[in-house]
Design an enzyme around this catalytic site. Structure first.
Site, PDB file in Angstrom:
ATOM      1  N   GLU A 130      25.512  71.786  45.567  1.00 11.04           N
ATOM      2  CA  GLU A 130      24.197  72.468  44.999  1.00 11.04           C
ATOM      3  C   GLU A 130      22.970  72.060  45.815  1.00 11.04           C
ATOM      4  O   GLU A 130      22.828  70.817  46.111  1.00 11.04           O
ATOM      5  CB  GLU A 130      23.948  71.799  43.500  1.00 11.04           C
ATOM      6  CG  GLU A 130      22.475  72.097  42.779  1.00 11.04           C
ATOM      7  CD  GLU A 130      22.429  71.575  41.534  1.00 11.04           C
ATOM      8  OE1 GLU A 130      23.599  71.384  40.854  1.00 11.04           O
ATOM      9  OE2 GLU A 130      21.238  71.506  41.021  1.00 11.04           O
ATOM     10  N   GLU A 135      12.172  71.634  42.498  1.00  8.39           N
ATOM     11  CA  GLU A 135      12.491  71.429  41.074  1.00  8.39           C
ATOM     12  C   GLU A 135      11.548  70.210  40.529  1.00  8.39           C
ATOM     13  O   GLU A 135      11.288  69.339  41.404  1.00  8.39           O
ATOM     14  CB  GLU A 135      14.085  71.195  40.864  1.00  8.39           C
ATOM     15  CG  GLU A 135      14.403  70.750  39.606  1.00  8.39           C
ATOM     16  CD  GLU A 135      15.890  70.710  39.395  1.00  8.39           C
ATOM     17  OE1 GLU A 135      16.418  69.917  40.547  1.00  8.39           O
ATOM     18  OE2 GLU A 135      16.405  70.879  38.216  1.00  8.39           O
TER      19      GLU A 135
HETATM   20  C1  LIG Z   1      14.859  75.050  35.633  1.00  2.00           C
HETATM   21  C2  LIG Z   1      16.135  75.196  35.224  1.00  2.00           C
HETATM   22  O1  LIG Z   1      16.550  75.652  34.395  1.00  2.00           O
HETATM   23  N1  LIG Z   1      16.768  74.581  36.180  1.00  2.00           N
HETATM   24  C3  LIG Z   1      18.163  74.301  35.898  1.00  2.00           C
HETATM   25  C4  LIG Z   1      18.853  75.805  36.001  1.00  2.00           C
HETATM   26  O2  LIG Z   1      20.082  75.304  35.658  1.00  2.00           O
HETATM   27  C5  LIG Z   1      20.788  74.396  36.166  1.00  2.00           C
HETATM   28  C6  LIG Z   1      22.327  74.482  35.565  1.00  2.00           C
HETATM   29  O3  LIG Z   1      22.975  75.534  35.451  1.00  2.00           O
HETATM   30  C7  LIG Z   1      20.276  73.148  36.169  1.00  2.00           C
HETATM   31  O4  LIG Z   1      20.880  72.198  37.395  1.00  2.00           O
HETATM   32  C8  LIG Z   1      18.752  73.440  36.818  1.00  2.00           C
HETATM   33  O5  LIG Z   1      18.076  72.287  36.990  1.00  2.00           O
END
Ligand SMILES: CC(=O)N[C@H]1CO[C@H](CO)[C@@H](O)[C@@H]1O
Ligand SMILES: *[C@@H]1O[C@H](CO)[C@@H](O)[C@H](O)[C@H]1NC(C)=O
Ligand SMILES: *[C@@H]1O[C@H](CO)[C@@H](O)[C@H](O)[C@H]1NC(C)=O
Length: 312
Positions: A130, A135
């Protein structure tokens, strides 16, 4: 001798030059990405809606040069409702080695928000790795780019990058799973300051031997022309030192820790990260109750994306 030298020059030049593979702009996102209606895996106070619902409610809006995605900012919810309507989109295609350029004008801001632009394979986590390109949560100290992998991936000290190392262990050790993050050096790389400046460009390069992330703020005169516009190809050798640099080494084999990944852009509220840091970020009471009672607090909780360009 000469031809050998030319050959090695050609192959190193090739290594950093990529042609345009996918240019996602405006309504392209409605066919090249799907709206995911899954239960938020991070336990946020959201209901991810499908594309027709999102478009009908103007949560997803496209024009010739923009994709706007927001969460609902008009409905007062009761605690028995499933959560505030929001959007999460995933590219139809998956990518291995490639470059992605995100040209973003505005990102979701506000208490309780947890936006992310990232790449992974949901059914293959953590084996496929990932990359969290952008973020954060609650508008706070997030400007962070992070890798998550299966266990057995540690970044070396003293990497050539402009950012600041948060943690070196990328691996999922079954614990907090924080990943190996690097903080960008500039505060306009996230949230309110990012938006006030008109956003900017995030770019990620993934090869078999490293992953790099760059950020340039809107108006930064050092942004390369092949990042700020669509010139049909990119040459990452001309992009300068990256914000974050995750090299392959004896302590982390990037090529075996990363498989084919989708591009995902999501916006959740509260949940595992934004919920637990809600009060320390200035929220009072319970994050979910705040989301339920205050729809207008989310009027700036939207993405405005000019383009997502993929080069391979
Ligand atoms: C913003 C958000 O929803 N982030 C998440 C999106 O979903 C994944 C898991 O599937 C997270 O790791 C993200 O942080
Ligand atoms: C839908 O959202 C877009 C982007 O925010 C906005 O420009 C447009 O006016 C909205 N349309 C309606 C009908 O509210
Ligand atoms: C960005 O990261 C730096 C540390 O590298 C930190 O000092 C700064 O406060 C952060 N900015 C924001 C807006 O998070």
């Amino acid at each position: 001798m000469l031809s050998l030298a030319l050959l090695s020059f050609a192959s190193s030049a090739l290594a950093a030059t990529y042609g345009l593979s996918d240019n996602h702009v405006g309504s392209d996102f409605l066919t090249s990405f799907t709206h995911e209606t899954i239960q938020d895996p991070t336990h946020g106070r959201v209901t991810y809606v499908d594309q027709s619902t999102a478009v009908a409610n103007n949560l997803t809006f496209t024009s010739a040069d923009s994709l706007v995605m927001r969460c609902d900012d008009t409905t007062v919810l009761s605690s028995s409702d499933p959560g505030r309507n929001s959007v999460r989109i995933k590219s139809v295609k998956t990518y291995t080695t490639h470059v992605t350029v995100f040209d973003i004008r505005h990102m979701p801001q506000g208490l309780a928000t947890w936006p992310a632009a990232w790449e992974t394979l949901e059914d293959g986590w953590p084996a496929s790795g990932e990359v969290d390109i952008l973020e954060g949560a609650n508008d706070v100290t997030p400007n962070q780019s992070t890798l998550h992998t299966s266990s057995g991936c540690t970044m070396p000290d003293g990497r050539a990058e402009t950012g600041t190392v948060v943690q070196e262990d990328c691996g999922d050790s079954g614990g907090a799973n924080l990943g190996c993050g690097v903080h960008a050096p500039t505060s306009n790389s996230y949230g309110v300051a990012f938006n006030q400046n008109g956003g900017g460009w995030y770019a990620m390069e993934r090869t078999d031997s490293f992953i790099k992330v760059w950020f340039w703020a809107r108006g930064d005169t050092t942004v390369p022309a092949d990042v700020s516009g669509n010139t049909g190809s990119v040459d990452t050798d001309n992009w300068g030192t990256s914000t974050a640099f995750f090299p392959s080494s004896s302590t982390c084999d990037i090529s075996s820790k990363f498989g084919a990944n989708n591009i995902i852009i999501n916006l959740t509220l509260c949940g595992d990260w934004a919920g637990t840091t809600f009060q320390s970020a200035g929220g009072s009471g319970d994050c979910n109750s705040y989301v339920d009672a205050n729809p207008s607090a989310f009027s700036d909780a939207y993405w405005d994306i000019a383009a997502v360009r993929v080069y391979a």
